[in-house]
Design an enzyme around this catalytic site. Structure first.
Site, short mmCIF file in Angstrom:
data_model
loop_
_atom_site.label_atom_id
_atom_site.label_comp_id
_atom_site.label_asym_id
_atom_site.label_seq_id
_atom_site.Cartn_x
_atom_site.Cartn_y
_atom_site.Cartn_z
N GLU A 163 -0.99 8.06 7.46
CA GLU A 163 -2.16 7.67 6.96
C GLU A 163 -2.04 6.23 6.37
O GLU A 163 -2.89 5.22 6.72
CB GLU A 163 -2.57 8.31 5.75
CG GLU A 163 -3.99 7.96 5.26
CD GLU A 163 -4.07 6.89 4.17
OE1 GLU A 163 -4.98 6.46 3.76
OE2 GLU A 163 -2.97 6.73 3.62
N HIS A 218 1.31 3.28 -4.51
CA HIS A 218 2.02 2.20 -3.76
C HIS A 218 2.92 1.40 -4.43
O HIS A 218 3.60 0.47 -4.10
CB HIS A 218 0.95 1.39 -2.90
CG HIS A 218 -0.08 1.85 -1.68
ND1 HIS A 218 -0.84 1.29 -1.09
CD2 HIS A 218 -0.08 3.14 -1.66
CE1 HIS A 218 -1.40 2.18 -0.20
NE2 HIS A 218 -1.35 3.31 -0.67
ZN LIG Z 1 -3.22 8.17 0.19
#
Ligand SMILES: [Zn+2]
Length: 451
Positions: free
Chosen positions: A316, A414
Site C-alpha cells: 500500500e 509514517h
Molecule cells: Zn496505511
C-alpha cells in the site's frame, strides 16, 4: 436458519451467542488483537514491501490465518518495487553563527544525492500556486514546501488531504521549475522533532530530484532562519536508492458463505509498513483488526450468508501493487464483489464506517447498524475505504472504511513514533469487534443488497 445474518436487522435477531455485545465482550476479555500486534511487530518490525521483514510478516500472516481457522489460506504473488532507505539522511544549513542540522528522513521512492550532498539556496513556498508564481526564483534552488496541515479541520484525514500533495507531487513540481531538491514539512499537526516519511511520485519526462521530509519543529526553525537570512544555503545528503522489482504477495483467507458462497465481501488491511517506525497503527492495527475479526466470527460460530474474504495487501505504501495485483487477478470475480472494506485509519476507538454507497443504499444499511450504534461504532458516513481497495471502485464495487477517533493518528503516522506503545489494547480490541460486527452485516443480503 439460526444466524443473525439471515434474520435481519433487529437486535433480537442476533443469536444469543453472537451479538455485537458478545463480540465486544470476547474481544476485550481475550485481548488477542494486542497479542497479535505484539507478535507481528516482534517478528517483522520493519516490513516495507520487497524487504526481508515483509517476507517474515507474510509467513506470520499465513500462519496466523491458519491458526484462527480461516479457509483457503494462500499467498497471491505480486511484483513490488524495492526501495532501500540507506543510512544517510542529513540536512544542514550554513548560518552566520555556524552550522545547524535538522531532523529529516528521505521520502519513500526518492533518489539519493551525490555522496557529498546537494548544496543550494532555498525557496520557501506554501503551495504549488505560490511555487508557479515564483517559478523564476526556483531555478537551481532547494524548494522548501512549508504548508502545515490545517489545524482547524476536525477530521485529521481531511487536514492530511489538504497538505499531502506537497509530499506526493512536490518533487515533480519543484523539478519542473528547475529546482535541484525538495524539502517537505512533515504531515502532522503536532509540533515535534519527528520527521514523517511517505511516498513521493516522479513523472516521466520530468527530471527526478531527491526529496526529504523535515520535522515540524525543524520546519519552523528553518523558516525562522530563512526569515532572518534569505540567502542561507542548505546541504541535503541522502543515500536511498530504488532497485529491481522483487516478488511479494497478498495474503488471503476466507470464511465461505453459508448461503451465497459466490458473493464476496472483502475485508482488508495492508501488511507492509514504512520502515522508520514499526507500523503499529499503520497498518499493523488494521492487519490485526482483520485477523481478530475473523477469529471472533469463527469462535462465535457466525455463519455469514456471503463469503468473507480477508486480504492483507502487500504494497500500500509505495506502489499499490498489492491492490492492483488483486484487481487484475480477480477481474473475473469483480461483479461478485458486493463490498470491499479496508481498515487503515489506526488502532483507535472505532466510531463507525465510511462508504461510497449512494444516499439511498446508505439509508437502507444504516437501519441495520442499530446494535453497533448502541456500542458506539454505528456511524455511517460518506467516504472511501483504503488505497488498496480504491482500485476496485472502477468495477462498481462499493467501498467501506473504518472510522476511528482520529485526533492522534497523525502524531504517529509514517514516523518513528508508530510503535506498539502507541496503540491502546482496549481501543484495538474494540476496533476488531467493530470490524467483525460490520462484516457480519455486510455479508447479510437483507442489509446490503447485491449491487
Ligand atoms: Zn496505511
Amino acid at each position: 436458519v439460526s444466524t443473525f445474518l439471515a434474520l435481519g436487522a433487529a437486535p433480537s435477531a442476533w443469536t444469543q451467542a453472537a451479538t455485537p455485545e458478545q463480540l465486544v465482550a470476547r474481544a476485550l476479555a481475550d485481548n488477542r488483537a494486542h497479542a497479535m500486534l505484539s507478535e507481528l511487530l516482534a517478528v517483522a518490525p520493519k516490513r516495507l514491501a520487497g524487504s526481508p521483514g515483509m517476507d517474515r510478516a507474510r509467513a506470520w500472516a499465513v500462519a496466523t490465518m491458519q491458526a484462527v481457522g480461516l479457509q483457503k489460506v494462500r499467498v497471491e504473488e505480486v511484483q513490488v518495487p524495492r526501495w532501500v532507505r540507506g543510512e544517510v539522511a542529513s540536512l544542514r544549513a550554513s548560518l552566520p553563527d555556524g552550522e545547524r542540522g535538522y531532523d529529516v528522513v528521505a521520502l519513500g521512492g526518492s533518489i539519493g544525492t551525490p555522496a557529498d550532498g546537494i548544496s543550494a539556496d532555498v525557496l520557501e513556498v506554501k503551495s504549488f500556486e505560490e511555487l508557479r508564481a515564483r517559478a523564476t526564483e526556483a531555478k537551481g534552488k532547494i524548494v522548501f514546501f512549508n504548508r502545515a496541515m490545517p489545524r482547524a479541520l476536525r477530521n485529521t484525514f481531511l487536514a492530511y488531504r489538504d497538505a499531502v500533495p506537497q509530499r506526493g507531487q512536490g518533487a515533480i513540481e519543484a523539478s519542473k521549475v528547475g529546482a535541484v531538491a525538495a524539502i517537505v514539512r512533515s504531515m502532522t499537526t503536532a509540533l515535534d522533532d519527528y520527521p514523517h516519511t511517505g511516498a513521493l511520485h516522479y513523472e516521466a519526462n520530468v527530471g527526478k530530484i531527491p526529496a526529504a521530509a523535515i520535522s515540524t519543529n525543524g520546519a519552523q526553525a528553518l523558516a525562522a532562519a530563512l526569515a532572518s537570512d534569505p540567502s542561507l544555503r542548505l546541504t541535503l545528503r541522502l543515500d536511498c536508492a530504488t532497485h529491481e522489482d522483487v516478488a511479494c504477495g497478498n495474503v488471503v483467507g476466507e470464511i465461505t458463505g453459508a448461503e451465497r458462497p459466490d458473493e464476496i465481501v472483502l475485508c482488508g488491511a495492508h501488511l507492509d509498513a514504512w520502515d522508520i517506525g514499526d507500523g503499529a497503527h499503520d497498518d499493523g492495527a488494521g492487519v490485526v483488526h482483520c485477523l481478530e475479526a475473523a477469529r471472533l466470527l469463527l469462535v462465535h460460530k457466525v455463519r455469514p450468508a456471503r463469503t468473507l474474504r480477508f486480504v492483507l495487501f502487500a504494497n500500500e505504501e509505495n506502489g499499490l501493487r498489492g491492490g492492483r495485483g488483486y484487481a487484475a487477478a480477480h477481474e473475473g470475480e469483480m461483479a461478485r464483489h458486493v463490498a470491499a472494506f479496508e481498515t487503515d485509519s489506526g488502532g483507535f476507538e472505532p466510531k463507525g464506517f465510511s462508504t461510497t454507497l449512494d444516499e439511498k443504499a446508505r439509508a437502507a444499511l444504516v437501519s441495520h447498524l442499530d446494535p453497533l450504534r448502541a456500542l458506539g461504532f454505528g456511524a455511517l458516513i460518506e467516504g472511501g475505504g483504503g488505497a488498496d481497495i480504491s482500485v476496485l471502485q472502477p468495477f462498481g464495487v462499493p467501498l467501506f472504511g473504518l472510522v476511528v477517533a482520529d485526533h492522534r493518528y497523525f502524531d504517529f503516522h509514517h514516523s518513528a513514533r508508530d510503535t506498539l506503545d502507541a496503540v491502546h489494547e482496549r481501543e484495538l480490541a474494540l476496533g476488531a469487534a467493530a470490524v467483525a460486527a460490520f462484516m457480519a452485516v455486510l455479508a447479510d443480503p437483507a442489509a446490503l443488497p447485491e449491487k
